[in-house]
Design a protein around this motif. Structure first.
Motif, PDB file in Angstrom:
ATOM      1  N   SER A 213     -35.617  21.715  -6.555  1.00  0.00           N
ATOM      2  CA  SER A 213     -36.001  20.409  -7.110  1.00  0.00           C
ATOM      3  C   SER A 213     -35.049  19.977  -8.221  1.00  0.00           C
ATOM      4  O   SER A 213     -34.624  18.809  -8.274  1.00  0.00           O
ATOM      5  CB  SER A 213     -37.434  20.472  -7.646  1.00  0.00           C
ATOM      6  N   ASN A 304     -41.858   3.241   4.037  1.00  0.00           N
ATOM      7  CA  ASN A 304     -41.691   4.688   3.843  1.00  0.00           C
ATOM      8  C   ASN A 304     -41.874   5.452   5.151  1.00  0.00           C
ATOM      9  O   ASN A 304     -41.130   6.393   5.444  1.00  0.00           O
ATOM     10  CB  ASN A 304     -42.696   5.178   2.807  1.00  0.00           C
ATOM     11  N   PHE A 360     -38.330  14.249   2.735  1.00  0.00           N
ATOM     12  CA  PHE A 360     -37.572  14.034   1.497  1.00  0.00           C
ATOM     13  C   PHE A 360     -37.229  12.559   1.339  1.00  0.00           C
ATOM     14  O   PHE A 360     -37.433  11.958   0.277  1.00  0.00           O
ATOM     15  CB  PHE A 360     -36.295  14.879   1.539  1.00  0.00           C
ATOM     16  N   ILE A 363     -40.463  10.400   0.706  1.00  0.00           N
ATOM     17  CA  ILE A 363     -41.023  10.550  -0.645  1.00  0.00           C
ATOM     18  C   ILE A 363     -40.126   9.880  -1.674  1.00  0.00           C
ATOM     19  O   ILE A 363     -40.621   9.219  -2.610  1.00  0.00           O
ATOM     20  CB  ILE A 363     -41.211  12.044  -0.966  1.00  0.00           C
ATOM     21  N   PHE A 364     -38.810  10.022  -1.542  1.00  0.00           N
ATOM     22  CA  PHE A 364     -37.899   9.385  -2.490  1.00  0.00           C
ATOM     23  C   PHE A 364     -38.077   7.876  -2.465  1.00  0.00           C
ATOM     24  O   PHE A 364     -38.142   7.217  -3.514  1.00  0.00           O
ATOM     25  CB  PHE A 364     -36.458   9.761  -2.147  1.00  0.00           C
ATOM     26  N   SER A 390     -39.189  14.334  -4.710  1.00  0.00           N
ATOM     27  CA  SER A 390     -38.979  14.337  -3.250  1.00  0.00           C
ATOM     28  C   SER A 390     -38.530  15.703  -2.748  1.00  0.00           C
ATOM     29  O   SER A 390     -38.748  16.042  -1.578  1.00  0.00           O
ATOM     30  CB  SER A 390     -37.939  13.274  -2.870  1.00  0.00           C
ATOM     31  N   SER A 393     -40.641  18.447  -0.745  1.00  0.00           N
ATOM     32  CA  SER A 393     -40.759  18.526   0.717  1.00  0.00           C
ATOM     33  C   SER A 393     -40.185  19.829   1.261  1.00  0.00           C
ATOM     34  O   SER A 393     -40.418  20.171   2.427  1.00  0.00           O
ATOM     35  CB  SER A 393     -40.032  17.341   1.367  1.00  0.00           C
TER      36      SER A 393
END
Length: 521
Positions: A213, A304, A360, A363-364, A390, A393
């Protein structure tokens, strides 16, 4: 009655010895003999014959080195070409040009598949390293007349000059930083196993996810705010994987730096997308709205989901190629024995990796849209936080893969940070510093491979052993040992406690020989 005749041979008189005194003298004699033998071996290590080489007695050192060079060159060259051909086949299949899959001119033409030079450079990098490493090890054994860790360090460092086969300094720097992370991992594992040093929280179950992360946070921040600090190929990969266009990233960067936003180029971009009057940019001087980030979709939630599914479709061919080709080339015999089983493993791992990357991206995108719903001003720190969130993930990936992903992204983050600090004159810009760093790290990697292999990640350990194609990490002891060596080994076996022997007998083969199961191997 006559006296009995005495026997011709009478037994010797009984002599009572002190058992404890006899045992003590025996132990002292054994200890003196051991010291004498060890001193003899130490003298032979310096003045005696050459230590045995890794290759057989019927093969010369030069032939062994050249053979490893050619074998590794062909192996890595084949992997790179195979990945390129498989990606080309996916591209033709995506364009519904199925007949072209049987046309070799379109499938492997140099015009559409430019991998020859890159494949040769990769082959020279790995083949040159393995060949020169074996040659240097044989030379050092004969020149120094002894086998020490210094031999592995020096041979690995000098053989690391093969990185000059890559003409791109950015790629060399990325490789050097990747190896630096691996050497740091080995050194830390070594100190931790010896109870010398360990970080607080190092035994956390999700420590690898935390490292991933932090690394992703730096990479995504660099991609938005300092894209020049990342390699061009890495920039292109992130740009093609994500759903946001390059002009929008440029406008976000200018807005975060409180500079003038090029509204003309942004309006031209929206016009090309068929949304010329969808939003008035003058009304948002301090933040770029969601209607500009995803002009084709008004719902952020739908955007998304679309971004995640589009990423899955775009990246699945890449991950399948990167998974399937090494399975086949590096383990051809296993593939020939069970092709369906190998294809299933490759498909499963590719779906895992693609799902992780798709999540990823989704979520970003979601974090960015959420920020625009609750804030009226943009800030560059938002993209650092979005990258870190993100990256969670990675929990979709298998546990054994998370540390590998963290150590893959960490050099990218360090590369971008290095570039930023050099441009701000906080670090000196040393010419060919990445080559020196790569050589030093290769020396460390080869030391840990030969003398402390347990500290290395299983994937890296198996890969390097496969490329070296020798028994350097587990050499076969020659049969012509001197009697003193055999005596020492026998003496140690006698003194070993029986409880320890029973524990070794009860241990599984993987515990006894420290073999770790590698997914897919």
């Amino acid at each position: 009655m006559p006296a009995l005749a005495k026997p011709l041979f009478s037994p010797p008189p009984q002599i009572h010895h002190d058992n404890s005194d006899a045992e003590r003298r025996l132990l002292e004699a054994e200890e003196r003999l051991r010291e004498a033998i060890e001193e003899l071996h130490s003298r032979n290590a310096v003045r005696g014959p050459y230590p045995p080489c890794d290759h057989g007695p019927d093969e010369s050192c030069a032939a062994h080195a050249i053979g490893n060079l050619c074998q590794t060159f062909l192996l890595t060259y084949g992997v790179r070409v195979g990945i390129g051909i498989l990606l080309r086949a996916f591209k033709l299949a995506k364009g519904k040009s199925y007949s072209s899959l049987l046309d070799l001119k379109r499938l492997v033409s140099e015009k559409d598949l430019i991998v020859r030079e890159e494949s040769c450079r990769i082959g020279l990098l790995f083949g040159g390293f393995t060949g020169s490493y074996h040659a240097l090890r044989c030379f050092l054994r004969k020149f120094r007349r002894k086998e020490t860790p210094f031999n592995a360090i020096l041979a690995g460092s000098v053989a690391g000059l093969s990185v000059l086969a890559l003409d791109d300094s950015n790629r060399r720097r990325t490789l050097a930083l990747y190896l630096l992370a691996r050497v740091a991992q080995c050194a830390y594992n070594s100190a931790k196993s010896k109870n010398k040093f360990h970080f607080w929280g190092s035994r956390w179950r999700h420590g690898d996810s935390l490292l991933f992360s932090i690394s992703c946070a730096q990479v995504m921040y660099a991609f938005i705010m300092h894209p020049e600090s990342l390699p061009q190929a890495y920039q292109d990969f992130i740009q093609k994987t994500g759903p946001v266009a390059a002009p929008v990233y440029k406008s976000i960067r200018e807005c975060c730096r409180c500079g003038p936003v090029d509204l003309a180029s942004l309006s031209a971009f929206l016009s090309r997308r068929g949304k010329p009057d969808s939003v008035k940019l003058e009304e948002f001087p301090s933040i770029i709205p969601c209607s500009v980030i995803h002009p084709d979709t008004h719902s952020c939630l739908a955007q998304n989901a679309n971004a995640a599914s589009a990423t899955f479709r775009k990246t699945f061919p890449l991950y399948f190629s990167l998974t399937f080709v090494p399975y086949v080339v590096l383990q051809l015999q296993k593939f020939m024995d069970a092709p369906a089983h190998t294809c299933w493993f490759a498909l499963r791992d590719a779906v895992h990796s693609t799902a992780f990357l798709s999540a990823f991206v989704g979520i970003f995108q979601g974090v960015i849209c959420l920020h625009r719903k609750v804030a009226t001003r943009d800030h560059k720190l938002v993209y650092w936080i979005a990258g870190g969130i993100s990256a969670l993930s990675v929990l979709l990936e298998k546990k054994s893969r998370r540390a590998e992903l963290a150590l893959y992204v960490l050099p990218r983050a360090g590369d971008s940070l290095w570039y930023i600090l050099v441009n701000r004159h906080l670090l000196p810009n040393i010419r060919n510093a990445e080559v020196a760093l790569f050589c030093a790290c290769m020396g460390g990697v080869m030391y840990y491979l030969e003398h402390e292999p347990d500290t290395m990640a299983p994937f890296l350990r198996v890969l390097i052993r496969r490329l070296l194609a020798s028994r350097i990490s587990n050499p076969v002891l020659p049969s012509n040992r001197v009697p003193s060596y055999t005596y020492l080994q026998t003496l140690d076996a006698i003194k070993k406690p029986k409880s320890q022997e029973s524990r070794e007998d009860e241990a599984s083969p993987s515990q006894k020989y420290n073999l770790e199961s590698i997914p897919g191997l």
